[in-house]
Design a protein around this motif. Sequence first.
Motif, mmCIF file in Angstrom:
data_model
loop_
_atom_site.group_PDB
_atom_site.id
_atom_site.type_symbol
_atom_site.label_atom_id
_atom_site.label_comp_id
_atom_site.label_asym_id
_atom_site.label_seq_id
_atom_site.Cartn_x
_atom_site.Cartn_y
_atom_site.Cartn_z
ATOM 1 N N LEU A 1 86.022 -98.835 -12.089
ATOM 2 C CA LEU A 1 85.244 -98.023 -13.023
ATOM 3 C C LEU A 1 84.682 -98.859 -14.175
ATOM 4 C CD1 LEU A 1 87.462 -94.788 -13.180
ATOM 5 C CD2 LEU A 1 85.375 -95.172 -11.856
ATOM 6 N N ILE A 2 85.470 -99.807 -14.668
ATOM 7 C CA ILE A 2 84.986 -100.659 -15.766
ATOM 8 C C ILE A 2 83.820 -101.523 -15.298
ATOM 9 C CG2 ILE A 2 85.581 -102.541 -17.323
ATOM 10 C CD1 ILE A 2 86.688 -99.812 -18.156
ATOM 11 N N VAL A 3 83.923 -102.079 -14.091
ATOM 12 C CA VAL A 3 82.816 -102.881 -13.558
ATOM 13 C C VAL A 3 81.578 -102.010 -13.365
ATOM 14 C CG1 VAL A 3 82.032 -104.276 -11.608
ATOM 15 C CG2 VAL A 3 84.338 -104.579 -12.490
ATOM 16 N N ALA A 4 81.774 -100.747 -12.967
ATOM 17 C CA ALA A 4 80.633 -99.824 -12.844
ATOM 18 C C ALA A 4 79.947 -99.654 -14.195
ATOM 19 C CB ALA A 4 81.103 -98.476 -12.312
ATOM 20 N N CYS A 5 80.734 -99.537 -15.265
ATOM 21 C CA CYS A 5 80.153 -99.448 -16.616
ATOM 22 C C CYS A 5 79.362 -100.709 -16.944
ATOM 23 C CB CYS A 5 81.255 -99.236 -17.651
ATOM 24 S SG CYS A 5 82.005 -97.599 -17.656
ATOM 25 N N LEU A 6 79.904 -101.858 -16.569
ATOM 26 C CA LEU A 6 79.210 -103.115 -16.840
ATOM 27 C C LEU A 6 77.909 -103.217 -16.054
ATOM 28 C CD1 LEU A 6 82.245 -105.575 -16.909
ATOM 29 C CD2 LEU A 6 80.962 -104.681 -18.859
ATOM 30 N N LEU A 7 77.902 -102.693 -14.827
ATOM 31 C CA LEU A 7 76.671 -102.689 -14.043
ATOM 32 C C LEU A 7 75.620 -101.783 -14.675
ATOM 33 C CD1 LEU A 7 77.903 -102.674 -10.328
ATOM 34 C CD2 LEU A 7 76.579 -104.457 -11.474
ATOM 35 N N ILE A 8 76.058 -100.640 -15.187
ATOM 36 C CA ILE A 8 75.110 -99.763 -15.888
ATOM 37 C C ILE A 8 74.589 -100.463 -17.144
ATOM 38 C CG2 ILE A 8 74.792 -97.546 -17.060
ATOM 39 C CD1 ILE A 8 76.963 -96.405 -15.228
ATOM 40 N N PHE A 9 75.476 -101.169 -17.827
ATOM 41 C CA PHE A 9 75.063 -101.948 -19.001
ATOM 42 C C PHE A 9 73.994 -102.963 -18.619
ATOM 43 C CE2 PHE A 9 76.045 -105.618 -21.922
ATOM 44 C CZ PHE A 9 75.494 -105.048 -23.055
ATOM 45 N N LEU A 10 74.202 -103.641 -17.480
ATOM 46 C CA LEU A 10 73.205 -104.592 -16.992
ATOM 47 C C LEU A 10 71.894 -103.883 -16.678
ATOM 48 C CD1 LEU A 10 72.473 -107.452 -16.059
ATOM 49 C CD2 LEU A 10 73.445 -106.894 -13.822
ATOM 50 N N MET A 11 71.985 -102.690 -16.100
ATOM 51 C CA MET A 11 70.775 -101.921 -15.812
ATOM 52 C C MET A 11 70.029 -101.549 -17.085
ATOM 53 S SD MET A 11 71.104 -99.307 -12.648
ATOM 54 C CE MET A 11 69.334 -99.047 -12.805
ATOM 55 N N VAL A 12 70.788 -101.207 -18.125
ATOM 56 C CA VAL A 12 70.163 -100.873 -19.415
ATOM 57 C C VAL A 12 69.424 -102.093 -19.969
ATOM 58 C CG1 VAL A 12 70.666 -100.289 -21.822
ATOM 59 C CG2 VAL A 12 71.743 -98.994 -19.982
ATOM 60 N N ILE A 13 70.034 -103.272 -19.856
ATOM 61 C CA ILE A 13 69.397 -104.494 -20.340
ATOM 62 C C ILE A 13 68.124 -104.797 -19.537
ATOM 63 C CG2 ILE A 13 69.655 -107.006 -20.479
ATOM 64 C CD1 ILE A 13 72.580 -106.538 -21.205
ATOM 65 N N ILE A 14 68.243 -104.761 -18.204
ATOM 66 C CA ILE A 14 67.071 -105.017 -17.357
ATOM 67 C C ILE A 14 66.014 -103.946 -17.587
ATOM 68 C CG2 ILE A 14 66.233 -105.255 -14.987
ATOM 69 C CD1 ILE A 14 67.935 -107.579 -15.925
ATOM 70 N N GLY A 15 66.458 -102.699 -17.783
ATOM 71 C CA GLY A 15 65.505 -101.628 -18.084
ATOM 72 C C GLY A 15 64.746 -101.896 -19.369
ATOM 73 N N GLY A 16 65.447 -102.445 -20.377
ATOM 74 C CA GLY A 16 64.778 -102.792 -21.629
ATOM 75 C C GLY A 16 63.752 -103.896 -21.431
ATOM 76 N N GLY B 1 65.075 -89.015 -21.600
ATOM 77 C CA GLY B 1 65.981 -88.382 -20.658
ATOM 78 C C GLY B 1 66.672 -89.396 -19.766
ATOM 79 N N HIS B 2 65.911 -90.385 -19.311
ATOM 80 C CA HIS B 2 66.452 -91.435 -18.439
ATOM 81 C C HIS B 2 67.532 -92.231 -19.166
ATOM 82 C CE1 HIS B 2 66.439 -93.984 -14.965
ATOM 83 N NE2 HIS B 2 65.977 -95.048 -15.601
ATOM 84 N N LEU B 3 67.281 -92.551 -20.418
ATOM 85 C CA LEU B 3 68.238 -93.332 -21.189
ATOM 86 C C LEU B 3 69.482 -92.509 -21.503
ATOM 87 C CD1 LEU B 3 68.515 -96.160 -22.460
ATOM 88 C CD2 LEU B 3 67.647 -95.185 -24.598
ATOM 89 N N VAL B 4 69.299 -91.257 -21.882
ATOM 90 C CA VAL B 4 70.442 -90.390 -22.195
ATOM 91 C C VAL B 4 71.322 -90.182 -20.966
ATOM 92 C CG1 VAL B 4 71.105 -88.028 -22.820
ATOM 93 C CG2 VAL B 4 69.376 -89.233 -24.158
ATOM 94 N N LEU B 5 70.710 -90.028 -19.796
ATOM 95 C CA LEU B 5 71.489 -89.887 -18.569
ATOM 96 C C LEU B 5 72.331 -91.135 -18.305
ATOM 97 C CD1 LEU B 5 68.983 -88.149 -16.101
ATOM 98 C CD2 LEU B 5 71.193 -87.246 -16.856
#
Length: 346
Positions: free
Chosen positions: A13-28, A159-163
């Motif tokens: 689960l923690i690695v999943a959070c880190l992957l979402i974090f990476l997605m947020v960075i790449i999304g930015g 909406g995308h970011l809040v999700l």
Amino acid sequence: MDTNTQKQITTWLIVACLLIFLMVIIGGITRLTRSGLSIVEWHPISGVIPPMTEGAWVAEFKKYQQFPEYQKLNQGITLSQFKFIFFWEYIHRLIGRLLGLFFIIPFAYFFIKKKLNPPLMKKLLVMFVFGGIQGLYGWYMVKSGLVDNPHVSHYRLAGHLVLAFGLTAYILWTALDINHERFTKGTNYNKKHLRPVLHWIITLIILQIIYGAFTAGLKAGYGWNTFPKMAGQWIPSGLLPLSPWYLNLVEHNFTVQFIHRILGWGLCMLIPGYWRYTRGFDLTSQQDFAITALMNIVIVQFLLGILTLLWVVPIWMGVLHQAGAFVLLAAWVLSYFLISNVTENT
């Protein structure tokens, strides 16, 4: 649940959070390089493979040329320039697909091995549905920029970011809950007196995340790049030119940036004030760490916001600022969990 399984699921689960974090960075990066509309089709399976030959790249470029972003903003860009913006959107989507696989495969393993109790299984299924909605919503957001106006809707961007942030908070909370016995016990007195302020803090954080997305989507950060005053005034004139008045709160660049600033000031006063208030309580070391981290992070995030504004949104700084919001939310989740759920009657 045995200790080994507990560690495995927590790590997952923690690695999943880190992957979402990476997605947020790449999304930015995707947003700041204006790459988000470079892939004009959504093929969840076949889209995993990028163009592999020069002919395939030319065909993909021709598809892009049929849409408003090329016709109105990027007309005349070279194939090489197209490959650059394609790359960031492709990586963003690829990580999303990998995140889906990263969830499904371990879930299947734990399910087959009968290592998931019913409450945890329900939470994991909620995550799966939540993640699927996020993926679909991402394409829904992109579609808003493929019609007439070559810009994604700032409402859909928010909406995308809040999700994404909401999914992260839910996963992190679940990971903490699995390990609740590892945390030092607190008191119901602390819960009663400290939790209500955390409700106000998360309200402001959510509003700030939304207005950060509005500011980004409306390109509001590229103007009025002075601080602490805006347009030479503490409370600038011209905040409500649109009619009806409430449209200014969500659609006027100038007003949206001003609200984003005010919310930043609010958090930068409320959270340190909350930290000072908690000094009068008998906190556990873990509670003290979480609340102190929350205060330090919001100060750093406020400074990042100022620099992003003053330097007119350089890509790396804009990405750091977006990442800071992610970390701030995680610190709030940890603080709220330790105050509200890890208690004993005294």
